[in-house]
Scaffold this motif. Structure first.
Motif, mmCIF file in Angstrom:
data_model
loop_
_atom_site.group_PDB
_atom_site.id
_atom_site.type_symbol
_atom_site.label_atom_id
_atom_site.label_comp_id
_atom_site.label_asym_id
_atom_site.label_seq_id
_atom_site.Cartn_x
_atom_site.Cartn_y
_atom_site.Cartn_z
ATOM 1 N N ALA A 122 -69.233 23.074 -40.625
ATOM 2 C CA ALA A 122 -69.280 21.786 -39.940
ATOM 3 C C ALA A 122 -67.913 21.462 -39.334
ATOM 4 O O ALA A 122 -66.876 21.802 -39.892
ATOM 5 C CB ALA A 122 -69.704 20.687 -40.910
ATOM 6 N N GLY A 123 -67.929 20.797 -38.179
ATOM 7 C CA GLY A 123 -66.689 20.432 -37.505
ATOM 8 C C GLY A 123 -66.970 19.937 -36.104
ATOM 9 O O GLY A 123 -68.017 20.240 -35.521
ATOM 10 N N ALA A 124 -66.028 19.168 -35.576
ATOM 11 C CA ALA A 124 -66.192 18.581 -34.244
ATOM 12 C C ALA A 124 -65.574 19.472 -33.173
ATOM 13 O O ALA A 124 -64.565 20.153 -33.408
ATOM 14 C CB ALA A 124 -65.551 17.192 -34.204
ATOM 15 N N ASN A 125 -66.194 19.458 -31.988
ATOM 16 C CA ASN A 125 -65.666 20.156 -30.808
ATOM 17 C C ASN A 125 -65.322 21.616 -31.103
ATOM 18 O O ASN A 125 -64.246 22.108 -30.769
ATOM 19 C CB ASN A 125 -64.442 19.420 -30.265
ATOM 20 C CG ASN A 125 -64.772 18.016 -29.817
ATOM 21 O OD1 ASN A 125 -65.817 17.776 -29.219
ATOM 22 N ND2 ASN A 125 -63.889 17.076 -30.126
ATOM 23 N N LYS A 126 -66.259 22.300 -31.686
ATOM 24 C CA LYS A 126 -66.069 23.707 -32.020
ATOM 25 C C LYS A 126 -66.357 24.568 -30.784
ATOM 26 O O LYS A 126 -67.191 24.221 -29.949
ATOM 27 C CB LYS A 126 -66.982 24.114 -33.172
ATOM 28 C CG LYS A 126 -66.737 23.325 -34.447
ATOM 29 C CD LYS A 126 -67.741 23.671 -35.522
ATOM 30 C CE LYS A 126 -67.534 25.044 -36.079
ATOM 31 N NZ LYS A 126 -66.313 25.156 -36.903
ATOM 32 N N THR A 127 -65.674 25.681 -30.673
ATOM 33 C CA THR A 127 -65.858 26.576 -29.532
ATOM 34 C C THR A 127 -67.199 27.303 -29.618
ATOM 35 O O THR A 127 -67.563 27.832 -30.676
ATOM 36 C CB THR A 127 -64.721 27.606 -29.472
ATOM 37 O OG1 THR A 127 -63.477 26.922 -29.283
ATOM 38 C CG2 THR A 127 -64.932 28.582 -28.316
ATOM 39 N N ILE A 158 -70.844 20.777 -35.009
ATOM 40 C CA ILE A 158 -71.760 21.005 -36.132
ATOM 41 C C ILE A 158 -71.554 19.837 -37.094
ATOM 42 O O ILE A 158 -70.490 19.693 -37.708
ATOM 43 C CB ILE A 158 -71.489 22.337 -36.850
ATOM 44 C CG1 ILE A 158 -71.680 23.519 -35.885
ATOM 45 C CG2 ILE A 158 -72.411 22.483 -38.056
ATOM 46 C CD1 ILE A 158 -71.424 24.881 -36.514
ATOM 47 N N GLN A 159 -72.566 18.994 -37.187
ATOM 48 C CA GLN A 159 -72.468 17.818 -38.036
ATOM 49 C C GLN A 159 -72.810 18.176 -39.480
ATOM 50 O O GLN A 159 -73.618 19.068 -39.737
ATOM 51 C CB GLN A 159 -73.421 16.732 -37.511
ATOM 52 C CG GLN A 159 -73.096 16.316 -36.082
ATOM 53 C CD GLN A 159 -74.279 15.709 -35.356
ATOM 54 O OE1 GLN A 159 -75.422 15.940 -35.727
ATOM 55 N NE2 GLN A 159 -74.007 14.939 -34.312
ATOM 56 N N LYS A 160 -72.205 17.451 -40.405
ATOM 57 C CA LYS A 160 -72.528 17.676 -41.816
ATOM 58 C C LYS A 160 -73.987 17.333 -42.052
ATOM 59 O O LYS A 160 -74.492 16.331 -41.551
ATOM 60 C CB LYS A 160 -71.624 16.830 -42.705
ATOM 61 C CG LYS A 160 -70.169 17.295 -42.700
ATOM 62 C CD LYS A 160 -69.335 16.528 -43.707
ATOM 63 C CE LYS A 160 -67.912 17.059 -43.759
ATOM 64 N NZ LYS A 160 -67.081 16.349 -44.763
ATOM 65 N N ALA A 161 -74.660 18.173 -42.807
ATOM 66 C CA ALA A 161 -76.085 17.976 -43.062
ATOM 67 C C ALA A 161 -76.293 16.979 -44.195
ATOM 68 O O ALA A 161 -75.477 16.874 -45.125
ATOM 69 C CB ALA A 161 -76.738 19.305 -43.428
#
Length: 206
Positions: A122-127, A158-161
């Motif tokens: 999970a993480g924001a603005n991933k490539t 990818i948002q945390k589930a």
């Protein structure tokens, strides 16, 4: 396209002799309309016959040929990747859309692109790396367009589930602790199906 020759006074006519799917020509004016892509040959013929004397066989027809190539129309598709919830893999859903350059009477859709996140976490603005190998370009008159892509590297999150509470075994606090001069466990560890349980005393450090 015109032609001259001899002293015959016949009219000039035009026709497409090769590449009729590429262009059409007005017989009288010679105006050419491109209707596809590829090579086409236009033939202009000035009749050797006289339009006022029939028969008139004193002159041969004068003929001119012109071959030209019509290229596919270049257009650039805008590529984006969709955000998703964490699911344990790095597969990304990507889209390519033609926002400009397509003629009003035409319609183009692009499918078959694939994408991968830099990792599964999970993480924001991933490539996201985009693969166009399997791209399929369809739609009305799509065969007359040459499609390129704005970028083969985009970003998405990818948002945390959310965790199903039924899949969580909560930790339990230890009871009846007595001093032993040794470290003591304050909790009995819990478990979560499909994830990792982390612990914190202050909600900041885990």
């Amino acid at each position: 396209l015109g032609t001259t020759g001899g002293s015959g006074s016949g009219n000039v006519t035009r026709e497409i002799t090769d590449g009729t799917s590429v262009a059409k020509v007005d017989q009288n004016s010679g105006q050419i309309t491109v209707t596809g892509h590829g090579s086409a040959t236009v033939k202009a013929t000035k009749s050797g016959a006289s339009p006022v004397r029939t028969p008139d066989g004193n002159y041969e027809d004068a003929i001119a040929l012109w071959t030209f190539t019509a290229d596919k129309k270049p257009v650039t598709a805008t590529v984006t990747a969709a955000d998703k919830d964490y699911d344990g893999d790095n597969i990304a859903t990507v889209h390519a859309v033609l926002e400009q350059g397509v003629l009003d009477r035409d319609e183009i859709t692009i499918t078959g692109l694939t994408g991968t996140f830099s990792d599964k976490d999970a993480g924001a603005n991933k490539t996201v790396t985009v693969n166009t190998t399997g791209a399929a370009i369809n739609g009305k008159n799509s065969e007359h367009y040459s499609v390129s892509y704005s970028s083969l590297t985009v970003t998405a999150t990818i948002q945390k589930a959310d965790i199903d509470p039924a899949k969580v075994t909560a930790p339990t606090a230890a009871t009846n602790l007595e001093y032993t001069s040794l470290p003591l466990a304050l909790v009995t560890g819990g478990n979560v199906e499909g994830g990792t349980m982390e612990y914190s005393l202050d909600g900041t450090m885990y």
